[in-house]
Design a protein around this motif. Structure first.
Motif, PDB file in Angstrom:
ATOM      1  N   ASP A   1       0.829  -1.209   0.000  1.00  0.00           N
ATOM      2  CA  ASP A   1       0.000   0.000   0.000  1.00  0.00           C
ATOM      3  C   ASP A   1       0.862   1.257   0.000  1.00  0.00           C
ATOM      4  OD1 ASP A   1      -2.383  -1.315  -0.152  1.00  0.00           O
ATOM      5  OD2 ASP A   1      -2.841  -1.208   1.980  1.00  0.00           O
ATOM      6  N   PHE A   2       1.935   1.237   0.784  1.00  0.00           N
ATOM      7  CA  PHE A   2       2.851   2.379   0.796  1.00  0.00           C
ATOM      8  C   PHE A   2       3.448   2.598  -0.591  1.00  0.00           C
ATOM      9  CE2 PHE A   2       3.511   2.338   5.585  1.00  0.00           C
ATOM     10  CZ  PHE A   2       3.106   3.651   5.755  1.00  0.00           C
ATOM     11  N   GLN A   3       3.854   1.500  -1.243  1.00  0.00           N
ATOM     12  CA  GLN A   3       4.453   1.615  -2.566  1.00  0.00           C
ATOM     13  C   GLN A   3       3.459   2.148  -3.587  1.00  0.00           C
ATOM     14  OE1 GLN A   3       7.836   1.073  -3.233  1.00  0.00           O
ATOM     15  NE2 GLN A   3       7.164   2.224  -5.037  1.00  0.00           N
ATOM     16  N   ASN A   4       2.213   1.685  -3.482  1.00  0.00           N
ATOM     17  CA  ASN A   4       1.180   2.181  -4.390  1.00  0.00           C
ATOM     18  C   ASN A   4       0.965   3.678  -4.207  1.00  0.00           C
ATOM     19  OD1 ASN A   4       0.740  -0.345  -5.522  1.00  0.00           O
ATOM     20  ND2 ASN A   4      -0.961  -0.850  -4.137  1.00  0.00           N
ATOM     21  N   MET A   5       0.996   4.130  -2.953  1.00  0.00           N
ATOM     22  CA  MET A   5       0.833   5.563  -2.695  1.00  0.00           C
ATOM     23  C   MET A   5       2.014   6.361  -3.229  1.00  0.00           C
ATOM     24  SD  MET A   5      -1.029   5.917   1.051  1.00  0.00           S
ATOM     25  CE  MET A   5      -0.029   4.728   1.956  1.00  0.00           C
ATOM     26  N   GLU A   6       3.223   5.807  -3.067  1.00  0.00           N
ATOM     27  CA  GLU A   6       4.404   6.493  -3.584  1.00  0.00           C
ATOM     28  C   GLU A   6       4.351   6.583  -5.103  1.00  0.00           C
ATOM     29  OE1 GLU A   6       8.042   4.873  -2.124  1.00  0.00           O
ATOM     30  OE2 GLU A   6       7.556   5.253  -0.016  1.00  0.00           O
ATOM     31  N   ASP A   7       3.908   5.512  -5.746  1.00  0.00           N
ATOM     32  CA  ASP A   7       3.783   5.525  -7.208  1.00  0.00           C
ATOM     33  C   ASP A   7       2.761   6.572  -7.654  1.00  0.00           C
ATOM     34  OD1 ASP A   7       5.624   3.485  -7.328  1.00  0.00           O
ATOM     35  OD2 ASP A   7       4.131   1.883  -7.560  1.00  0.00           O
ATOM     36  N   GLU A   8       1.662   6.661  -6.909  1.00  0.00           N
ATOM     37  CA  GLU A   8       0.627   7.659  -7.224  1.00  0.00           C
ATOM     38  C   GLU A   8       1.178   9.069  -7.109  1.00  0.00           C
ATOM     39  OE1 GLU A   8      -3.276   9.477  -4.968  1.00  0.00           O
ATOM     40  OE2 GLU A   8      -2.887   7.324  -4.756  1.00  0.00           O
ATOM     41  N   LEU A   9       1.903   9.329  -6.016  1.00  0.00           N
ATOM     42  CA  LEU A   9       2.447  10.665  -5.795  1.00  0.00           C
ATOM     43  C   LEU A   9       3.555  10.984  -6.792  1.00  0.00           C
ATOM     44  CD1 LEU A   9       2.573  10.705  -1.891  1.00  0.00           C
ATOM     45  CD2 LEU A   9       0.912  11.823  -3.375  1.00  0.00           C
TER      46      LEU A   9
END
Length: 304
Positions: A263-271
């Protein structure tokens, strides 16, 4: 602009938030890492806390505007109804009060000559000579000192005070309200305001800062060269920053670390996708992972 179109809620209170960023910049220039930001305008005073160079963030679950929940990350800002337009009056019980009702910009304080007749904090400063009528706004606007005198005199008669005593009382009560607001964000949270510098800005911050600092035993007050422009300056000197969040239902007994990291990685990719659109290179981006956690049965979160 694209982000604003997609998520306009992120612009709520962006002006006061920019003021805190500007205050941090002033603190860096003055080699002060512990700051209490003091943004006073015509209708309100906004208080923020910066400790060790880092500003406080509000819990997303507790963010709201006009009673409506926002549920987005925000800089923690405490606002009270105290500013240059705060109206002084005698309440039904005979007590001397100032605010939270404000004369606003229209009709504004009596001295603005826009139809206002009630005494305000600005009028009290005019009566006591703390504002020069012929040099307001750098001489672009003149104040009607006689109108201020009449407005304050009318209240003084109701309270059986001299005009000067009434004007001094208006300022003292307004400053006490502001000092109490600062105290609620510091002393009541275990923070000693004496270890902080007060950064005064906004149209009225520098007018009231010294006395508010004195009430709180704060020994250092920082006033930028153009205090009314500090919020705009904060936007110019701050880094480009985005926040996003996800909700996880897990316990420490059965924690799925891989799910959390995903989930953290997905958020980083989004940002990173948003930063790329803004022209930011990947090697220049910095990501911070934060969790708002709670113990089982606890009704609030703790940032970790």
């Amino acid at each position: 602009p694209l982000m604003v179109n997609e998520k306009p809620v992120l612009t709520v209170l962006s002006g006061p938030a920019a003021g805190i960023l500007g205050a941090k910049w002033i603190g860096d220039l003055a080699d002060s890492n512990n700051l209490i930001t003091f943004d006073v305008g015509g209708t309100s005073a906004d208080i923020g806390i910066i400790t060790g160079g880092r500003y406080e963030m509000a819990n997303a679950r507790e963010t709201e505007i006009a009673g409506y929940p926002l549920m987005v990350p925000q800089i923690d800002i405490h606002t009270i109804g105290a500013g240059g337009g705060s109206v002084a009056y005698k309440d039904a019980g005979g007590a001397f009060k100032v605010g939270p009702r404000s004369a606003g910009a229209v009709p504004g304080p009596a001295c603005y000559s826009r139809g206002g007749t009630e005494p305000t904090l600005t009028d009290a400063n005019v009566v006591l000579g703390r504002l020069v009528p012929d040099n307001f706004l750098g001489g672009e606007m003149s104040l009607d000192a006689e109108a201020s005198m009449v407005a304050v005199s009318n209240l003084a008669k109701e309270l059986d005070l001299s005009v000067e005593e009434c004007a001094e009382g208006i300022i003292t009560i307004a400053n006490a309200n502001m000092a109490n607001a600062v105290s609620s964000r510091t002393v009541q949270k275990g923070i000693d305001p004496r270890e902080y510098a007060l950064v005064a800005f906004g149209g009225g911050g520098s007018m009231q800062a010294a006395e508010v600092a004195g009430m709180l035993k704060i020994g250092k007050v920082l006033v930028p060269p153009y205090p009314g422009l500090l919020s705009a300056m904060g936007l110019l000197v701050s880094d480009l920053k985005y926040d996003t969040s996800r909700t996880e239902f897990q316990t420490n007994v059965d924690t799925d670390v891989s799910k959390i990291n995903k989930d953290f990685q997905n958020m980083e990719d989004e940002l990173m996708g948003q930063l790329t659109k803004d022209g930011v290179k990947k090697e220049d981006a910095i990501f911070s992972r934060v969790g708002d956690l709670r113990y089982v049965g606890q009704g609030y979160e703790l940032g970790v």
